[in-house]
Design an enzyme around this catalytic site. Structure first.
Site, PDB file in Angstrom:
ATOM      1  N   ASP A  32      15.571   4.355   2.856  1.00  0.00           N
ATOM      2  CA  ASP A  32      15.082   3.835   1.575  1.00  0.00           C
ATOM      3  C   ASP A  32      15.666   2.444   1.286  1.00  0.00           C
ATOM      4  O   ASP A  32      16.743   2.099   1.774  1.00  0.00           O
ATOM      5  CB  ASP A  32      15.487   4.819   0.467  1.00  0.00           C
ATOM      6  N   GLY A  35      12.000  -2.192   0.224  1.00  0.00           N
ATOM      7  CA  GLY A  35      11.313  -2.995  -0.787  1.00  0.00           C
ATOM      8  C   GLY A  35      12.312  -3.768  -1.638  1.00  0.00           C
ATOM      9  O   GLY A  35      12.149  -4.981  -1.878  1.00  0.00           O
ATOM     10  N   ARG A  45       7.349  -7.139   0.358  1.00  0.00           N
ATOM     11  CA  ARG A  45       7.882  -5.820   0.698  1.00  0.00           C
ATOM     12  C   ARG A  45       7.745  -5.516   2.194  1.00  0.00           C
ATOM     13  O   ARG A  45       8.641  -4.920   2.803  1.00  0.00           O
ATOM     14  CB  ARG A  45       7.177  -4.740  -0.123  1.00  0.00           C
ATOM     15  N   SER A  77       5.879   8.967   4.247  1.00  0.00           N
ATOM     16  CA  SER A  77       5.765  10.286   3.627  1.00  0.00           C
ATOM     17  C   SER A  77       4.329  10.541   3.176  1.00  0.00           C
ATOM     18  O   SER A  77       3.542   9.602   2.993  1.00  0.00           O
ATOM     19  CB  SER A  77       6.713  10.394   2.427  1.00  0.00           C
ATOM     20  N   ASN A  80       3.490   8.464   0.348  1.00  0.00           N
ATOM     21  CA  ASN A  80       3.425   7.002   0.491  1.00  0.00           C
ATOM     22  C   ASN A  80       1.999   6.438   0.440  1.00  0.00           C
ATOM     23  O   ASN A  80       1.819   5.228   0.265  1.00  0.00           O
ATOM     24  CB  ASN A  80       4.122   6.532   1.779  1.00  0.00           C
ATOM     25  N   TRP A  81       0.978   7.294   0.544  1.00  0.00           N
ATOM     26  CA  TRP A  81      -0.408   6.821   0.412  1.00  0.00           C
ATOM     27  C   TRP A  81      -0.648   6.228  -0.970  1.00  0.00           C
ATOM     28  O   TRP A  81      -1.611   5.484  -1.168  1.00  0.00           O
ATOM     29  CB  TRP A  81      -1.393   7.971   0.637  1.00  0.00           C
ATOM     30  N   ARG A  83       0.971   4.033  -2.419  1.00  0.00           N
ATOM     31  CA  ARG A  83       1.382   2.617  -2.496  1.00  0.00           C
ATOM     32  C   ARG A  83       0.168   1.693  -2.388  1.00  0.00           C
ATOM     33  O   ARG A  83      -0.900   2.139  -1.966  1.00  0.00           O
ATOM     34  CB  ARG A  83       2.357   2.323  -1.348  1.00  0.00           C
ATOM     35  N   ARG A 202      18.029  11.924  -4.081  1.00  0.00           N
ATOM     36  CA  ARG A 202      16.898  12.859  -4.027  1.00  0.00           C
ATOM     37  C   ARG A 202      16.584  13.253  -2.596  1.00  0.00           C
ATOM     38  O   ARG A 202      16.868  12.519  -1.665  1.00  0.00           O
ATOM     39  CB  ARG A 202      15.629  12.175  -4.576  1.00  0.00           C
ATOM     40  N   SER A 204      13.291  13.972  -1.815  1.00  0.00           N
ATOM     41  CA  SER A 204      11.957  13.386  -1.599  1.00  0.00           C
ATOM     42  C   SER A 204      11.088  14.159  -0.596  1.00  0.00           C
ATOM     43  O   SER A 204      10.406  13.542   0.226  1.00  0.00           O
ATOM     44  CB  SER A 204      12.085  11.920  -1.180  1.00  0.00           C
ATOM     45  N   GLU A 215      24.327  18.830   4.969  1.00  0.00           N
ATOM     46  CA  GLU A 215      25.200  17.961   4.165  1.00  0.00           C
ATOM     47  C   GLU A 215      24.466  16.657   3.853  1.00  0.00           C
ATOM     48  O   GLU A 215      23.887  16.037   4.756  1.00  0.00           O
ATOM     49  CB  GLU A 215      26.482  17.629   4.933  1.00  0.00           C
TER      50      GLU A 215
HETATM   51  C1  FPP Z   1      11.362   3.182   1.938  1.00  0.00           C
HETATM   52  O1  FPP Z   1      11.687   1.958   1.383  1.00  0.00           O
HETATM   53  C2  FPP Z   1      10.862   3.018   3.294  1.00  0.00           C
HETATM   54  C3  FPP Z   1       9.629   3.382   3.728  1.00  0.00           C
HETATM   55  C4  FPP Z   1       8.626   3.986   2.852  1.00  0.00           C
HETATM   56  C5  FPP Z   1       9.178   3.140   5.092  1.00  0.00           C
HETATM   57  C6  FPP Z   1      10.198   3.220   6.175  1.00  0.00           C
HETATM   58  C7  FPP Z   1       9.685   2.432   7.268  1.00  0.00           C
HETATM   59  C8  FPP Z   1      10.399   1.649   8.058  1.00  0.00           C
HETATM   60  C9  FPP Z   1      11.861   1.570   8.083  1.00  0.00           C
HETATM   61  C10 FPP Z   1       9.627   0.762   8.941  1.00  0.00           C
HETATM   62  C11 FPP Z   1       9.777   0.989  10.357  1.00  0.00           C
HETATM   63  C12 FPP Z   1       9.523   2.338  10.791  1.00  0.00           C
HETATM   64  C13 FPP Z   1       9.178   2.624  12.024  1.00  0.00           C
HETATM   65  C14 FPP Z   1       9.129   4.014  12.476  1.00  0.00           C
HETATM   66  C15 FPP Z   1       8.832   1.568  12.964  1.00  0.00           C
HETATM   67  P1  FPP Z   1      10.983   1.525   0.027  1.00  0.00           P
HETATM   68  O2  FPP Z   1       9.841   0.646   0.354  1.00  0.00           O
HETATM   69  O3  FPP Z   1      10.618   2.757  -0.741  1.00  0.00           O
HETATM   70  O4  FPP Z   1      12.091   0.737  -0.687  1.00  0.00           O
HETATM   71  P2  FPP Z   1      12.253   0.537  -2.255  1.00  0.00           P
HETATM   72  O5  FPP Z   1      12.591   1.880  -2.821  1.00  0.00           O
HETATM   73  O6  FPP Z   1      13.361  -0.429  -2.358  1.00  0.00           O
HETATM   74  O7  FPP Z   1      10.950   0.010  -2.763  1.00  0.00           O
END
Ligand code: FPP
Length: 250
Positions: A32, A35, A45, A77, A80-81, A83, A202, A204, A215
């Site tokens: 996480d 962004g 982002r 996830s 995540n759709w 977004r 969380r 999530s 843990e």
């Molecule tokens: C959460 O950060 C991250 C994601 C939803 C995507 C994770 C993906 C990667 C690390 C990219 C590379 C992955 C692979 C497998 C090549 P967020 O965008 O929710 O951050 P924020 O909470 O600060 O907005």
């Protein structure tokens, strides 16, 4: 283990006080903060996700060199759709590119790739790239790297229940083991340690069935800033905890 047979990551781990005989077998990661990392720098982002990908390459190597047997990461996830469309499309493309670009190196490093999630709902080219990775590396004996894509813990349980019913199992015969045996990767042990970056406390919807006794370790660092030292700190903290599994430990 003699000093000479240790990898640089293991040497660093020992210096920090980590017991290499008591490593978590399976580490799961909620990556996480991509962004927020980007926003803080005035970047889009998607550039945060790109940096997150770079981080993941390093952490997979570090985890493997430390001696972790299973690493599972939440790449996308089922939620995540929701977004913005361009971010979803960018993430799909990034995961696909990563799966293709990294395959050769992962195979060379004896990494076994697995996926978890509803792949029938992702773009066909991404599905193909992921399944090619699984197929190419299925005989490898090093770290098992599981990419959770379009993954939801509740959806996984729903899919397990559907397959149990489709198999004609009687309700009276269903046990916890029946459900566990129908999860996406039933041979993968439950995570010992779940790492979450960027400070949120969380779950999530990640591996919710498998994490009943896991843990949780939360660091304030956003995922793009997670590194070998952070991984070792998480493992050290894990080793300082007492896992009780509901029992009393004197
Ligand atoms: C959460 O950060 C991250 C994601 C939803 C995507 C994770 C993906 C990667 C690390 C990219 C590379 C992955 C692979 C497998 C090549 P967020 O965008 O929710 O951050 P924020 O909470 O600060 O907005």
């Amino acid at each position: 283990m003699s000093v000479s047979s240790q990898t640089p990551t293991q040497e660093k781990a020992v210096q920090l006080g980590i017991d290499l005989e008591q490593l978590p077998s399976h580490v799961a990661v909620i990556m996480d903060g991509n962004g927020r990392w980007a926003k803080k720098r005035g970047l889009q982002r998607l550039l945060g996700h790109r940096e997150g990908y770079r981080t993941l390459r390093g952490v997979l190597l570090n985890a493997s060199e430390l001696g972790i047997k299973f690493l599972t990461v939440y790449a996308f996830s089922a939620e995540n759709w929701r977004r913005p469309e361009d971010e979803v499309a960018g993430l799909m493309k990034l995961i696909e590119t990563a799966a293709k670009d990294e395959l050769r190196a992962m195979h060379r490093n004896n990494v076994r790739v697995q996926v978890a999630g509803r792949l029938d709902e992702v773009p066909p080219s991404l599905r193909k790239a992921l399944l090619d990775g699984v197929e190419t590396t299925k005989g490898n004996t090093g770290i098992t790297f599981t990419l959770a894509v379009n993954y939801g813990g509740r959806a996984e349980i729903v899919d397990a229940v559907k397959s149990i019913i489709e198999a004609g199992t009687k309700a009276s015969e269903i046990t916890e083991e029946t459900i566990a045996s129908r999860l996406y990767n039933p041979l993968t042990p439950e995570p010992d340690l779940m790492v979450r970056t960027a400070g949120e406390m969380r779950w999530s919807n990640f591996l919710i069935w498998q994490s009943a006794n896991t843990e949780l370790y939360v660091t304030e660092k956003p995922w793009p800033e997670f590194d070998e030292t952070e991984l070792l700190n998480a493992v050290l903290t894990y080793q300082q905890r007492t896992r009780k599994f509901g029992a009393v430990v004197e």
